[in-house]
Design a protein around this motif. Structure first.
Motif, PDB file in Angstrom:
ATOM      1  N   UNK A   1      23.432  36.865  40.773  1.00  0.00           N
ATOM      2  CA  UNK A   1      23.920  36.060  41.877  1.00  0.00           C
ATOM      3  C   UNK A   1      24.963  36.746  42.731  1.00  0.00           C
ATOM      4  N   UNK A   2      25.467  36.013  43.732  1.00  0.00           N
ATOM      5  CA  UNK A   2      26.523  36.506  44.601  1.00  0.00           C
ATOM      6  C   UNK A   2      27.867  35.996  44.131  1.00  0.00           C
ATOM      7  N   UNK A   3      28.911  36.311  44.903  1.00  0.00           N
ATOM      8  CA  UNK A   3      30.262  35.952  44.482  1.00  0.00           C
ATOM      9  C   UNK A   3      30.471  34.442  44.417  1.00  0.00           C
ATOM     10  N   UNK A   4      29.968  33.698  45.403  1.00  0.00           N
ATOM     11  CA  UNK A   4      30.225  32.250  45.397  1.00  0.00           C
ATOM     12  C   UNK A   4      29.478  31.550  44.265  1.00  0.00           C
ATOM     13  N   UNK A   5      28.230  31.956  43.992  1.00  0.00           N
ATOM     14  CA  UNK A   5      27.506  31.338  42.876  1.00  0.00           C
ATOM     15  C   UNK A   5      28.082  31.794  41.542  1.00  0.00           C
ATOM     16  N   UNK A   6      28.583  33.024  41.468  1.00  0.00           N
ATOM     17  CA  UNK A   6      29.255  33.466  40.251  1.00  0.00           C
ATOM     18  C   UNK A   6      30.519  32.656  40.003  1.00  0.00           C
ATOM     19  N   UNK A   7      31.237  32.378  41.079  1.00  0.00           N
ATOM     20  CA  UNK A   7      32.482  31.601  40.964  1.00  0.00           C
ATOM     21  C   UNK A   7      32.187  30.191  40.468  1.00  0.00           C
ATOM     22  N   UNK A   8      31.160  29.558  41.026  1.00  0.00           N
ATOM     23  CA  UNK A   8      30.809  28.200  40.612  1.00  0.00           C
ATOM     24  C   UNK A   8      30.318  28.176  39.172  1.00  0.00           C
ATOM     25  N   UNK A   9      29.487  29.152  38.791  1.00  0.00           N
ATOM     26  CA  UNK A   9      28.998  29.179  37.411  1.00  0.00           C
ATOM     27  C   UNK A   9      30.148  29.428  36.442  1.00  0.00           C
ATOM     28  N   UNK A  10      31.131  30.236  36.865  1.00  0.00           N
ATOM     29  CA  UNK A  10      32.309  30.472  36.031  1.00  0.00           C
ATOM     30  C   UNK A  10      33.099  29.174  35.864  1.00  0.00           C
ATOM     31  N   UNK A  11      33.236  28.416  36.934  1.00  0.00           N
ATOM     32  CA  UNK A  11      33.940  27.136  36.867  1.00  0.00           C
ATOM     33  C   UNK A  11      33.234  26.192  35.896  1.00  0.00           C
TER      34      UNK A  11
END
Length: 127
Positions: A67-77
Motif C-alpha cells: 500500500x501507500x502511506x495513507x493506507x499504511x497509516x490507517x492499517x497501523x491505526x
C-alpha cells in the motif's frame, strides 16, 4: 498481564500491519524506524488519541507491508487499536466510539475487458 506481548492486525486496501504491544517507555517503532521519521508528513494525532485510554506506558513494534502511506497509516491505526483491545477488553466500547472502524475491507475494483478502467468506457462515436 503486564509481562506478556499482545498482537493486533489491521488492514486497509492492500496494506497489512501487525503491531506488537509490550510494556515499555511509550515508543512506537514502524519497520524498525521511529514513527515520527516514518510518517513525516502525516498528522499523528489519531494514533496518540488511543493512548489517552491507557494507564500504562506501552511500546508498539509495528510491521507494515504493501500500500501507500495513507493506507499504511490507517492499517497501523487499526492494528494498534486491536492490540490495545487484546490487552484490555474493557476499553473496547470506548475505542469503538472514538474511532469508527476497526477494519476497512474496500479494495480497488479490477479492470474489465473492453474498458479503460474498471467502469470507464471509451467515448462512443455515433458516426
Amino acid at each position: 498481564m503486564i509481562g506478556f506481548k499482545y498482537v493486533g492486525v489491521g488492514r486497509k486496501k492492500s496494506s497489512i500491519s501487525i503491531s506488537c504491544l509490550k510494556p515499555g517507555n511509550g515508543l512506537i517503532v514502524v519497520n524498525n524506524i521511529p514513527i515520527f521519521k516514518y510518517f513525516k508528513n502525516l498528522n499523528l494525532n489519531n494514533i496518540y488519541r488511543v493512548f489517552k485510554f491507557l494507564k500504562y506506558k506501552l511500546d508498539f513494534n509495528i510491521n507494515i507491508k504493501g500500500g501507500g502511506f495513507s493506507s499504511q497509516f490507517k492499517s497501523m491505526e487499526f492494528s494498534i487499536i486491536s492490540s490495545v483491545i487484546d490487552f484490555n477488553k474493557s476499553l473496547k466500547s470506548d475505542l469503538k466510539k472514538s474511532i469508527k472502524k476497526i477494519t476497512d475491507s474496500r479494495v480497488k475494483e479490477r479492470r474489465k475487458i473492453g474498458f479503460v478502467k474498471s467502469r470507464k468506457k471509451k467515448q462512443f462515436s455515433k458516426r
